[in-house]
Structure formats: C-alpha cells, structure tokens
Design an enzyme around this catalytic site. Structure first.
Site: not given
Lengths: 391, 688
Positions: A271, A123, A219
């Site tokens: 995973d 910004y 995770e």
C-alpha cells in the site's frame, strides 16, 4: 549465530511414515548447544544465590537505541548494548522469574524432542503463583517478549528453542518445496496456495525445481487472490507470496533463502501508506526488535514496485480511492523518513514527500476502480518492464 | 492614638469602640472575657511561682432565644494564684488602662492593662450586673468579697459590696482569686470557641491544669455563623473563612483535637503535663531603636536623672557612656554643645530631637535576651503530644532576635500523621507569649510564614499561597517583651520582616525533620512492598532452577529469601529524628524526647506508663511499616537486653544523615536532654 551452512542437512532423509511421532528432531545437533546455554544461565543464578550475590544475567538490548544501520551491507544489526536482568530489582523481578520459567519449559521441550507454538509456551508457563492470586503471565504478549529475550540471551534461534509462531503468509509459483520430507508442487496449489510455515530453516524446508525468474511479494491475501486467480505467476514465471501485513519471520526467511540461494529478485507490491513503507523497510533491512536476525532475514536488494504516490495522477484514479492521512500517519511517515536507510535515499524522500503533499494514502485494491484485473494485466507488467521501482 | 488622650474618658471611649478590644459580637465577647481572665490568672500564678490550677465555668442564665440573639451567661474563673490585696482590687478590675504590665518591657501575657476591666465593663453595660470578685491573698485568712461597678464617664470604680467571707474554695496554694462576670454573649463550639481557646492554652501551658465546666447547651458554630451578620472589621476574616467552608469547620469541631483530656460528666479537664513553671523572666529597659521620638521626649521629661549620662544609662539598655559621648557630640550644634554631663533640664526640644536622631544612627548592641522565656522544645512537644494525636512531632526554638529594638524569640512545632485528617489544609495554631490567637489568622505574620514556607520540600502538597495540605498541625509561638499586635484585641501578630523571617526559619527546621521522616517512611513502605514482590517470585525461581540445574529448590529458596530480607532490611528499621536508622530491631520501642522529635507508634499507641521498658508490642501492618516506636540514640541500660540481636549498630545505614540545624541553644531547662514518658492518663512525666 546467524551463520548458516545450508549444505549439510541429511537428518530428515530417513523419515519413515509408520512412526511419525518417533521421528528424530531435525535439530538434534543444535539441541546440545541450546540445552548447554540454558544450563549455564541457570547455573549462574544458583551459584549467585548460594553465595549471597544477586542473581542476574545480561540480555542484549532490543531497542532502536541498540540498533545499528550497517550501510555497506544495507541491513540493520543489533549493537553491543546489554541490559541486566536482576532478581532484586522491582521492575525486573517478575521478568526474571518468567525467563527462568520459560527456560525450564524449553528444556522440557528439548528433552522430549517436541516443538511448541508461542501460544503453547504461554500456556505451558502459565500458573498461579503459590500463595498469591498473581499469574505467572498476564497474556501471551508478555510471554512472547520473554521468549524473544531468551533467544538473544542464549544466542539461539527460535527454532532452536523448539518454539514456532502461528503460520501466516501464502506462496504459489514455479517452484517445488520439500517440507519435512513432503514434496509440495507450488504450481498446483489451487486457489488456496501453500501456507508458508513458521520455520523455514534448511532442516525443514528444501527447494527443488526452482524455475521462477523473480518473486512478487504482495501485502495481503486479498491482493494475492487476485494475482493467483489471474495466474499471474504463470504468465510472468514468478513466485507469488503474501505476508498478511507485516510478514512473519517465516515468510521473511523464505524470501531470504530464495533470494540468497537461488538469486531470485524480490519485488514488493504494498500500500501507499506509512505501514506499507515500513513493511518494505522490514523486508529490506530487517526490523528493530529482530535486528539480531537481520543477517538471515533482510533482503537489501528488494524493490518497492508500488503503489506509488504518483499513481493517483499517472493511473488517473478517481477521487474515491483517497484515504486522508491522519495525524498518526503523518507522524509515522515523518519518522520513517528519518530512518538512516531512507534519509540518504533521495528517491524515497521524494516518494514520502509526495505522499505527504497528496495528503492521502492509497491501497493496492484502489486499482480495481480502473478494472478488476488492471493491477495484474496492466499496472504490474508495465512497471516491471519499465523497472519503475524504488530500491 | 485615641486611647492615650486622657481627657476623654477611656471607659467611655471603650463603650463606643468595644470592637477594638475584642467585644465586637456576643460570641467573641464571651471568649474574650474568658481569655482575659485566664491570661491574668496564668500571669499571676507564674509570677508568684505557683503551678496554676484554673477553673473556667460558664453558666447559662438565659438561653439565647434564637441562634442569632445573645443569651445571658455568668462566667466564673477561679485560680490558685497569689490573690490580690484589698486596696488594689478596684484599680485592677475597675479601671481601664490600669496595670502593672503596660509600662514595662517584660514578657507576660497581658500587655496593656485593658483586658479584665474591659470585660467587666462589657458585662456591666450589657446586663447591669457588677463584677463579683473573691480574692484570698493570705493563707488562713478570710477572702474578700467585692462587687464592682464602674462609672464610665470618670473611669472610676464603684464598690457596691465589700465584705469578708470564708467562702472560698480550697486551693493548692491556699490563696487565689475568683472573678465572676455576667454578660450577654453566645456560647458556641468550633474553631474560635472557648474550648478551642482552652485547648490551645493547654498546649502552650502544659504546666497548668485547666478545668472547664461548659453550660449544658451550646449552639454549634455554623448555626451561629450562618445566621450572624458580621459586625465590625475585626474578627471578620475568621468568620468569613469559617462560613466559607462550614463543612470544614464543622468537621474540625467534631474531630477532637484534644484527645488526652479527661472528660467527666459535666467538665473537661486539661491535665498538667509538666510539673515545672516556666522560668521567671526579667524586665528590661527599652532599647533606643524601639523608642519613638515622642516617647523619647516624654522619657526625657519624666526622668529623675539629672544628667544625660545617667538618663541614658538608667532609662535605656545598651547605651554605655562611650556611646553617650559619641551621640552627644554628633547631636551638638553651634548654639548648644551637648555632653554626657549636660543637665537634662537644659535640653530643649530641638536638641532632644537631634539627640534622638543621633541615637538612632549610633551602632548599638542588641538588647539583652535573657528577658525571654521561650516554651522550649520539650514543653512544646509535651503540649503538642498532649493536645494532638499524631504520629510524628518535631519542635524547634530559634535564637532570640530583635525587631525595632524589642527582643523576641520564635518557636515552632509540628505534629504530623496519626489521626489527623490528611486531605485538609494544615491547622495553624498561633501563640504570643503563650496566649492562643484565635482570630484574624490570615492577617497574622505567623500564618503568612506558614504559607511562605516551601512545604513541598518536606513531602507535603501545598497549593500556591496557602497552607500545606496534609495531616499536619503547625504551632508557632512568639515570645517577646512586646508582641506587636495588629490591634488592641490582640488577635494577630504584625508583619515585621524580622519576625516573619525567624518564623520561617523555625518552620524550616521542623520541616526538615518532618521531610526526612516522611521520606524515610515512604522508603520503608516501598521496601516492604518490594520484599513482598521478591518473596512472591523466589519460590518460582527456585523451582525452575531445580528443574534446570538439579540443585535442591529448598536450598535456592532459602538462600534467595535471606538475600531478599537483607536487601529490604530498611523495612524493619527504626528511625531517629533525622530519618537515620538507629536500630534494626523489631518492636521494643519507647517514647523519648530527644533533640526535638517524638515519634509515636501509630499502631501500638503510647507505651505503658511507669515501670516503663515494657515493649510496645509491634503490630506489623502492610501499610505502615514504621511499627516500632522511636528508639533513642542513647543506649539505655534497662532497654538493652530487650534489643533483638539484629539491632547491632554495625549495620550499614543507607542514606546519609541529613544535616539538621542545631536546635534549642536556649532551652530554658538546664537539665541535659530530659526524657519524657507518656503516662496512661495522657500526661507527660519525666523519667529519672
């Protein structure tokens, strides 16, 4: 640039509560250097402009092609290649302009002794170019990339540019952290945990009472909640962290410092899919786009505890936990298999081959099908005990 | 060859086989009639050294009752040619296969002597009305008024009216001919219309002024074509291709390709663009390679020469005595020894055939080529400029070549961009000895050569086996003493390898020029866009630099802007025909003929006429940076002071000059590099 001497940091000691805004920047000693390199960059541009030469500067290339696998140190490092940013090049003119714009923004931050988020920087630099309808930045992604380029160009860390990322990642365990002078007892964090800040440099974060034996990094938040609720870190005397997927630089820096400064082994529970494998790879060796930071982020000794491809049979999981590998997964898995740090690792070759042979992936949560606390009470303790992990 | 068997009346033969001559349907019959008459007029004027003024008038006597049925028309063609002496009128207009052109090898429009009499016969057969001829061969004397019918069984003309009259329009030469034929036909517009023919004739004959007075009413081409069943083999392909895409042909007919004609209430004028006649061509004797055995035997029989040396020397070209000795020696047999001194009358059939074979095997020089008068690069450009509103024109004339012993010369010109439609296949206009060929495009060697040229190399897209797609008009001209047509109706050039090869080479020469122009134009456009981008960011950069270093933003801005301009200076450049930059000026363009290329300012239009060096005002526009019209390499005194200081030749010229094959070694006009200027009325004239 990545050489850090963690010993000398006394700047924040005298933080006095009444006037927090006037607190001196913890980076004061680095600011001079950052401002000077910014100045050098801009001076070169002006000099070229006034003498009729093409303004340009070199940016170290952040690409796989310029990434070196340092086998002996077990980390990814950035190669020597640089690419030129030229104003009078159609493909680079906009980027050139944006780089200077952010340079200007950072100079202002340094002068005011303030920091800004990545989004804040977007910004700060954002406006419509005079006489056109074109904006200086299309989106934050574009701005973030320019900032990363600035980091490597100036040889400065993001912290030194007074820019930080959104915080992501949580921590709990047998440790006390001093964050900007505030003592945080990570043993008493309730169900929420301590949010790992974006900047984990010694100037901001110091450690105290490190009683844990190791770090278990999971995770994502859901798994972390399971472990926290079951007080796993207490029963096994460890620090429990999560990175909400791909861990941020802050999380990785935190793990790295705990590992390096206090010798805590890092064990990961991710995973069983290409993305989990890649998260492990990033924690272990560093990432391609941030290869220049590997030395202060990578943990070559980190271990991959699970989920393993063999677990479907070994833990006698039901068919329902299988998630079929799609074409993208398979392609990505094969790509990971070809990474030099996996290519020579026979354990990993077997692991990925096994997953591909299975034809499905599994999430950590799949263990819940056995029992809600199977993962914390049986799976992880057994594997830790057997040291059944991949390195 | 049925036409050569004299015991059948050729007129009768024609009556049965009129499609062979281009009278297969009413629409085509009308066009063929006009075509034959105009061709004759142009030939006659040129041979007499008169700049042709030709008026073509079509009157509708009976309107076609429906789009499928023919109407009745009177066609009147008036020229300012030399006129025809009284006693020749019947022969020329009343007998088939009578003409001065068939037996000779000379470059002319008419070849076989069939045309105008066949048209008259067609009129007679369909309407019963005789041909009306006015001929004024002598200045200041009255004209002949002849009405001519024809006995088709005897191939003999019948004169029904023969009077002298003072009624003849005043012509520039004081002489002239007028032919009026009444016939059944149909007047339509479109690709194969009278207008298209006249328009293309005007392109190929910019020295002629043609006035066309059309009938009031005409059915459009697609009305007719959709209704009309195809008759006969000839002409079928043009009809088929037109009806296959009626939208396309309609679009074409609506888009006026001729833009610089002056249209009056009742007439269209194709003005004269050059005031110079094509040079007179020489007649040549046949070259042995182009003579077949039968013809050879006949020549042997008919010759007035007594001995073989004389026969070969005077009946053929390129057979010198040395060759005669060689040929006769190898043609000799045990029974008969042949030498140059052998009497022609003693040569029997077998010996003649051996002579013929020996002659075919002998090494002979190519026939002379001074018998050819190509249009020349300049004339082609003038014609194209007059006929097609484009932005880039290039032309090239090949050196003469030979097929089957006949010398020929190929020329090509292209017009690109401007107001031409960009999403259609290129339009190919074909000419043989300056006569437009409108039918049977796909059977024509010229069209095949266009499809076989790799236009992709020149920045155009080209579907496999087709003409290129883009804003392009391709013109191909074959000049020859004997143009090999695929049929007597003279619609397509036969596909000889030698001819097609030359055509492709000519197209490639034009293509290369176009390619560099297109590439350069794209580059200029890119550079201009690039500059826009740079200018956009320079302001931001200057501000950031001021914040970081304290150097005045304005100072940095000016320095960078200067650099940006310098780096993209090509955007302002002015190009020559090879796409090479010749000046960095803005504006002040002019139109020139130089080495076969004309580039017209697409925005500014043609520069003002005489007085000539007024700058064509440059109107820079975003999508077309090539604003300034072409600058010549030759400095021109009057233009020099107007050149901006930036136009110094010292600037670097990015991109090497592309090698382009030298053009036009045989340009007919001997003036070195004439300069052309486009007048306000659309005519080209020369600048002294």
């Amino acid at each position: 640039m990545a050489k850090k001497t963690t010993g000398k940091k006394t700047a924040t000691k005298a933080a006095s509560p009444p006037t927090p805004a006037k607190r001196e920047s913890p980076w004061a000693h680095r600011d001079t250097k950052t401002a000077a390199s910014l100045q050098t960059l801009a001076d070169a541009v002006v000099k070229s402009a006034l003498s009729g030469r093409e303004p340009k500067f070199d940016v170290p290339t952040r690409a796989a092609s310029n990434t070196r696998w340092n086998k002996s140190r077990g980390i990814l490092q950035m190669g020597p290649a640089v690419s030129s940013r030229e104003l009078f090049n159609l493909g680079q003119a906009r980027n050139f302009m944006q780089t200077l714009l952010h340079g200007q923004g950072i100079q202002a931050l340094i002068a005011e002794g303030k920091t800004s988020s990545l989004r804040g920087m977007f910004y700060k630099g954002l406006h419509t170019i005079q006489g056109t309808k074109e904006k200086t930045f299309d989106d934050q992604t574009e701005s973030d990339k320019v900032l990363e380029d600035l980091e490597v160009t100036l040889g400065a860390l993001r912290e030194e540019l007074h820019v930080f990322a959104k915080k992501r990642g949580t921590m709990v365990g047998n440790i006390t952290v001093i964050d900007s002078g505030d003592e945080i007892n990570c043993r008493r964090m309730g169900s929420g945990g301590y949010a790992i800040p974006s900047i984990c440099e010694p100037e901001v974060i110091q450690f105290k009472d490190v009683g844990a034996d190791f770090i278990l990094h999971v995770e994502k938040d859901t798994v972390w909640q399971r472990f926290n609720e079951d007080r796993f870190w207490e029963t096994h005397n460890c620090i429990l962290t999560e990175g909400s997927g791909q861990p941020t630089r802050g999380v990785r820096r935190m793990l790295h410092r705990l590992h390096k400064e206090h010798g805590l082994p890092v064990v990961c529970l991710l995973d069983c899919d290409p993305w989990g494998h890649y998260i492990y790879s990033v924690i272990k060796q560093g990432s391609i786009s941030l290869a220049f930071e590997s030395e202060r982020l990578a943990i070559p000794e980190a271990k991959f505890l699970g989920i393993r491809a063999k677990d479907y049979e070994q833990c006698e999981l039901s068919d329902d936990v299988q998630i079929t590998l799609n074409d993208r997964d398979i392609a990505r898995a094969k790509q990971i298999q070809e990474y030099p740090w996996f290519k020579d690792n026979r354990q990993w070759q077997r692991e990925i081959n096994k997953m591909l042979a299975n034809g499905f992936k599994m999430e950590v949560e799949s263990l819940i099908t056995k029992d809600i606390s199977y993962v914390t009470e049986t799976y992880v303790p057994e594997r830790l005990k057997a040291e059944d992990w991949l390195g | 060859m049925a036409l050569k068997q004299r015991d059948i009346s050729v007129s009768e033969f024609f009556a049965k086989n009129r499609h062979l001559l281009g009278f297969d349907n009413p629409r085509k019959a009308l066009l063929t009639t006009i075509k034959e008459a105009v061709d004759n007029s142009l030939d006659a004027c040129e041979e007499a050294g008169i700049l042709p003024d030709i008026e073509v008038r079509i009157e509708e006597l009976v309107a076609p009752p429906s789009p499928t049925k023919p109407g009745r028309y009177r066609i009147t063609i008036t020229d300012n040619g030399p006129g025809i002496v009284r006693k020749q009128i019947e022969n020329i207009f009343g007998r088939l296969l009578y003409g001065s052109k068939f037996h000779r090898l000379k470059m002319s429009r008419g070849q076989q002597g069939i045309g105008i009499s066949a048209a008259g016969m067609y009129g007679l057969m369909t309407t019963g009305k005789p041909m009306v001829i006015h001929s004024k061969p002598h200045k200041g004397k009255p004209a002949h008024h002849i009405e001519l019918a024809m006995d088709t069984s005897k191939n003999k003309p019948e004169v029904t009216v023969d009077v002298e009259t003072d009624e003849f329009p005043a012509t520039s030469s004081g002489t002239g001919t007028r032919v009026a034929i009444e016939l059944e036909g149909r007047y339509v517009r479109g690709k194969t219309s009278v207008e298209a023919y006249l328009e293309q004739t005007a392109i190929a004959n910019p020295h002629a002024e043609i006035v066309f007075i059309p009938p009031d009413k005409a059915f459009t081409a697609e009305d007719a074509e959709s209704a009309e069943g195809d008759q006969g083999v000839f002409g079928s392909d043009s009809t088929a291709s037109a009806s296959a895409s009626p939208a396309l042909s309609a679009e074409r007919s609506e888009r006026p390709a001729v833009v610089r004609t002056t249209e009056h209430a009742d007439r269209i004028v194709y003005p004269r663009a050059v005031a110079e006649l094509p040079p007179e061509t020489e007649e040549i004797r046949p070259h042995p390679y182009g003579v077949e055995l039968g013809r050879f035997l006949q020549m042997l029989k008919n010759t007035e020469e007594k001995q073989l040396t004389g026969f070969f020397k005077n009946e053929f070209c390129r057979v010198p005595p040395a060759v005669v000795a060689e040929v006769t020696k190898s043609a000799s047999s045990k029974a008969k020894t042949l030498t140059g001194g052998t009497y022609v009358s003693t040569v029997d059939h077998a010996a003649a055939e051996r002579l013929y074979r020996a002659l075919q095997d002998a090494k002979l020089r190519s026939p002379p080529t001074d018998c050819l008068a190509p249009m020349g690069v300049r004339t082609m450009l003038a014609g194209m400029l007059k006929g097609v509103k484009a932005e880039f024109y290039a032309a090239s004339t090949r050196d003469p070549a030979v097929y089957r012993g006949n010398p020929f010369q190929i020329e090509a010109a292209i017009a690109f961009g401007g107001e031409l439609a960009g999403d259609q296949p290129a339009r190919v206009i074909r000419f043989a000895n300056r006569v437009p060929l409108l039918y049977q495009q796909s059977a024509c060697s010229a069209f095949k050569s266009v499809t076989e040229t790799a236009w992709k190399n020149y920045g155009l897209s080209q579907p496999r086996g087709s003409a290129p797609v883009g804003p392009l008009v391709v013109m191909i001209h074959m000049a020859s003493v004997w143009v090999p047509f695929t049929s007597e109706s003279k619609e397509a050039i036969a596909d000889y390898d030698e001819i097609r090869k030359e055509m492709k080479l000519a197209l490639q020469e034009c293509g290369r020029k176009l390619g560099s122009y297109v590439r350069r134009r794209q580059r200029m456009k890119r550079e201009s866009e690039k500059r826009d981008v740079f200018e956009r960011y320079i302001g931001e950069i200057a501000k950031s630099c001021e914040a970081l270093t304290g150097t005045q933003a304005a100072q940095v801005y000016d320095a960078l802007l200067k650099q940006a301009k310098r780096r993209t200076e090509i955007a302002d450049a002015v190009l020559d025909e090879d796409g090479k930059i010749i000046a960095f000026a803005d504006g002040n363009g002019r139109l020139d003929d130089d080495d076969g290329v004309i580039i017209v300012d697409p925005n500014g239009g043609p520069p003002p006429p005489a007085g000539g060096d007024a700058p064509a005002k440059a109107k820079p526009s975003a999508d077309e940076p090539t604003t300034p019209a072409k600058k010549s390499k030759r400095p021109r005194a009057a233009a020099a002071p107007k050149q901006s200081p930036a136009a110094t030749p010292g600037k670097k010229t990015p991109g090497k000059k592309k090698s382009s094959a030298p053009t036009t070694p045989t340009e007919p006009t001997k003036q070195p590099k004439p300069r052309m200027r486009l007048g306000a009325d659309g005519t080209l004239f020369e600048v002294a």
